[in-house]
Design a protein around this motif. Structure first.
Motif, mmCIF file in Angstrom:
data_model
loop_
_atom_site.group_PDB
_atom_site.id
_atom_site.type_symbol
_atom_site.label_atom_id
_atom_site.label_comp_id
_atom_site.label_asym_id
_atom_site.label_seq_id
_atom_site.Cartn_x
_atom_site.Cartn_y
_atom_site.Cartn_z
ATOM 1 N N SER A 177 0.844 -1.194 0.000
ATOM 2 C CA SER A 177 0.000 0.000 0.000
ATOM 3 C C SER A 177 0.881 1.247 0.000
ATOM 4 O O SER A 177 1.914 1.289 0.674
ATOM 5 N N PHE A 218 -4.397 -1.036 -7.351
ATOM 6 C CA PHE A 218 -4.992 -0.333 -6.206
ATOM 7 C C PHE A 218 -5.836 0.850 -6.659
ATOM 8 O O PHE A 218 -6.845 1.184 -6.030
ATOM 9 N N THR A 241 -9.713 1.287 -5.695
ATOM 10 C CA THR A 241 -10.180 2.544 -5.093
ATOM 11 C C THR A 241 -11.302 3.151 -5.921
ATOM 12 O O THR A 241 -12.321 3.608 -5.386
ATOM 13 N N ASP A 277 -5.975 5.290 -0.819
ATOM 14 C CA ASP A 277 -4.784 4.507 -0.465
ATOM 15 C C ASP A 277 -3.709 5.416 0.111
ATOM 16 O O ASP A 277 -2.596 5.499 -0.411
ATOM 17 N N ILE A 297 -8.733 3.193 4.637
ATOM 18 C CA ILE A 297 -7.670 3.036 3.656
ATOM 19 C C ILE A 297 -8.077 1.935 2.674
ATOM 20 O O ILE A 297 -8.805 0.994 3.034
ATOM 21 N N THR A 298 -7.648 2.039 1.433
ATOM 22 C CA THR A 298 -8.095 1.120 0.376
ATOM 23 C C THR A 298 -7.886 -0.343 0.741
ATOM 24 O O THR A 298 -8.715 -1.196 0.420
ATOM 25 N N VAL A 299 -6.794 -0.642 1.434
ATOM 26 C CA VAL A 299 -6.510 -2.039 1.764
ATOM 27 C C VAL A 299 -7.508 -2.621 2.753
ATOM 28 O O VAL A 299 -7.561 -3.838 2.945
ATOM 29 N N MET A 341 -11.446 -4.662 -1.876
ATOM 30 C CA MET A 341 -10.131 -5.310 -1.850
ATOM 31 C C MET A 341 -10.267 -6.763 -1.406
ATOM 32 O O MET A 341 -9.658 -7.670 -1.991
#
Length: 555
Positions: free
Chosen positions: A96, A129, A133, A167, A195-197, A202
């Motif tokens: 990330s 990513f 997103t 991210d 957060i994107t993760v 995801m």
């Protein structure tokens, strides 16, 4: 030389030549320049009937500022297995950007056990990513747009469950208000960013078997509720189709190489402290069709990443792990034994012995899933023979072998002994993998089992509202879901300062989120945040381009 100097001095092979080592034809590689590629869907479909290779998990002790080197060991072991004649592929997560510019720095291994091109891997890589997103935030936009144009699905604005993502670490976005500025901007409501993760998109991306499965799972996402508390899904918003379009190319696994030109699949990237911490099922299952051995890693220790690998990924994907490596360093064990970071360079055998309690619990955690384990001691130059012998002696008492590895300095030569031991464990055929709990165990009891058996806790606690949420989800048909715990990675407890192998603590549950598309529950414990913040002095302060355009300070 430093990690980045070693990487830049390396001569890379063309990605099609790397792929050929596991018999992937050149026309199956979609090139992102000469050193990165994606493996085409048509080719992956053509190998579905092949027999699987052997699957090896690399996990670690509880992380400390002293470092453990789990990714470095994963790369080193993959190279070591290739060195002894086992056709092996490595499967890792994509880093990330947030931690790269926050506290962690790069995440592509180190020394002579790296995946390359490391700058690309740690930054935008192949754009996966960004796609995740965008797909996530498309759904966010469609929710507010639907409400703006009449709210036909009867969203209760107090019960919208879908947050936005980016991210990057940004604590200021944890809780926000959207829709301000008048009627043309929609309805005012509370919202926030993760957060994107940590995104459910995801998680779905990493658990999907193919494009159709991806779209089906996206459609099941619960984005909010009506006033009658009835769930509203992404499918009802007709969002799953366009989200799949944004993710179509990203779902193809990425392939790169180690410094020794061995293939590495790097695909997907959920954190293990706030998400399920494993690379994509697509990458792992594809690698198993292509290699004799596949070495993969799961984030942080065996209380987090490994537990989720066994209880979520393997359960959902039908994977059967054959062996595991638990990575430890003398430095980290000394920290768990009470030594301050500034004093780690001094020999302290007694602190190592005390810190081994942490290692022991992680080894026992792995064995609890029926998977045979070996300990890999990631050697640093100041480690002494007496300190390493203390670890070996402790491990012998546990019934496992501890092997010193020098892959940072020596590459595959430094993991040759470990590679032979892994093969020995696998070929012994003693693995009896089973999840920690069965699907039909009630949700509350699943969480309690994880806390008591893996964390050493006496119990779990939660306020009435959270307990009621567990009961509601059980009654709404989610009782068969596994649990994805979000908690600090720095301790078995929810107190990041409690090192070693604490017992007698309780695990406080703050919140429960349903991930209906990914088919698990996220149970948020203690003070953990799903949107990290930057430290007082972020890594970003040192990252820049030099006069030649080279990236400096990222590693």
């Amino acid at each position: 030389m430093s990690d980045i100097e070693i990487a830049r001095a390396a001569t890379l092979n063309h990605i099609k030549d790397v792929a050929a080592k596991i018999d992937i034809p050149s026309d199956a590689i979609l090139e992102f320049g000469p050193y990165k590629g994606k493996v085409s869907y048509d080719y992956l479909k053509s190998i579905e009937g092949r027999k699987d290779g052997k699957l090896v998990l690399v996990t670690a002790i509880t992380p400390t500022p002293a470092g453990e080197g789990k990714t470095t060991t994963t790369v080193g072991l993959g190279d070591g297995l290739n060195r002894i004649g086992k056709k092996t592929a490595i499967c890792l997560r994509e880093p990330s950007v947030g931690p790269c510019f926050g506290v962690k720095g790069g995440a592509a291994g180190g020394g002579y056990a790296q995946v390359v091109p490391m700058e690309d891997i740690n930054l935008h890589f192949t754009g996966d990513f960004h796609a995740i997103t965008s797909a996530h935030n498309l759904l966010s936009a469609l929710i507010d747009n639907h409400i703006h144009w009449g709210n036909e699905l009867n969203f209760d604005l107090r019960r919208i469950a879908w947050r936005r993502v980016m991210d990057m670490n940004d604590r200021a976005l944890r809780s926000i208000t959207v829709g301000q500025g008048g009627p043309g901007n929609g309805f005012v409501r509370e919202d926030g960013f993760d957060i994107t993760v940590a995104s459910e998109v995801m998680a779905i991306f990493c658990l999907a078997r193919d494009l159709q499965d991806l779209e089906d799972k996206l459609g099941k996402i619960v984005v909010g509720y009506t006033r009658e508390k009835q769930p509203i899904t992404a499918k009802q918003l007709k969002a799953h189709g366009p989200m799949s379009v944004l993710l179509r190319d990203a779902l193809m696994p990425n392939i790169v190489q180690t410094l020794e030109h061995n293939p590495a699949f790097i695909h997907g990237g959920p954190f293990a402290n706030i998400a399920h911490g494993c690379n994509s099922v697509m990458a792992t299952k594809s690698a198993l069709k292509l290699g004799d051995y596949v070495v993969t890693e799961a984030g942080f220790g065996a209380d987090l990443g490994a537990e989720k690998f066994f209880d979520i990924k393997c359960r959902k994907a039908g994977l059967k792990p054959n062996a595991a490596v638990v990575v430890a360093t003398i430095r980290a064990l000394k920290m768990h034994g009470g030594v301050a970071k500034d004093n780690l360079g001094e020999e302290n055998v007694e602190a190592v012995r005390k810190g081994c309690a942490n290692l022991g619990r992680h080894v026992r955690n792995v064995k609890m899933f029926g998977v045979p384990a070996v300990v890999g001691i990631n050697r640093f130059s100041k480690d002494t023979d007496a300190e390493m012998e203390a670890v070996k002696e402790y491990c012998r008492e546990l019934g496992v072998e501890a092997i010193v590895c020098s892959h940072w300095a020596d590459g595959s030569a430094g993991t040759e002994e470990l590679a032979h031991k892994v093969v020995e464990l696998v070929e012994a055929g003693v693995d009896q993998y089973a999840p920690l709990y069965s699907d039909d165990v009630p949700l509350w009891d699943k969480m309690r089992t994880i806390a008591m058996q893996l964390y050493g806790a006496d119990d779990i606690i939660a306020d009435k509202k959270v307990r009621e949420r567990f009961r509601e989800l059980q009654e709404q048909g989610y009782g068969h879901f596994p649990i994805c715990v979000a908690k600090t990675q720095y301790s078995f407890s929810t107190d990041p300062n409690l090192k070693g192998a604490p017992t007698g603590h309780v695990v406080p549950i703050r919140e429960v989120r349903v991930s209906a598309g990914a088919e698990f529950l996220v149970v948020i414990c203690g003070e953990i945040m799903t949107m990290p913040g930057l430290p007082r002095v972020p890594s970003a302060n040192s990252i820049h381009l030099d006069e030649n355009g080279w990236i400096e300070g990222l590693f």
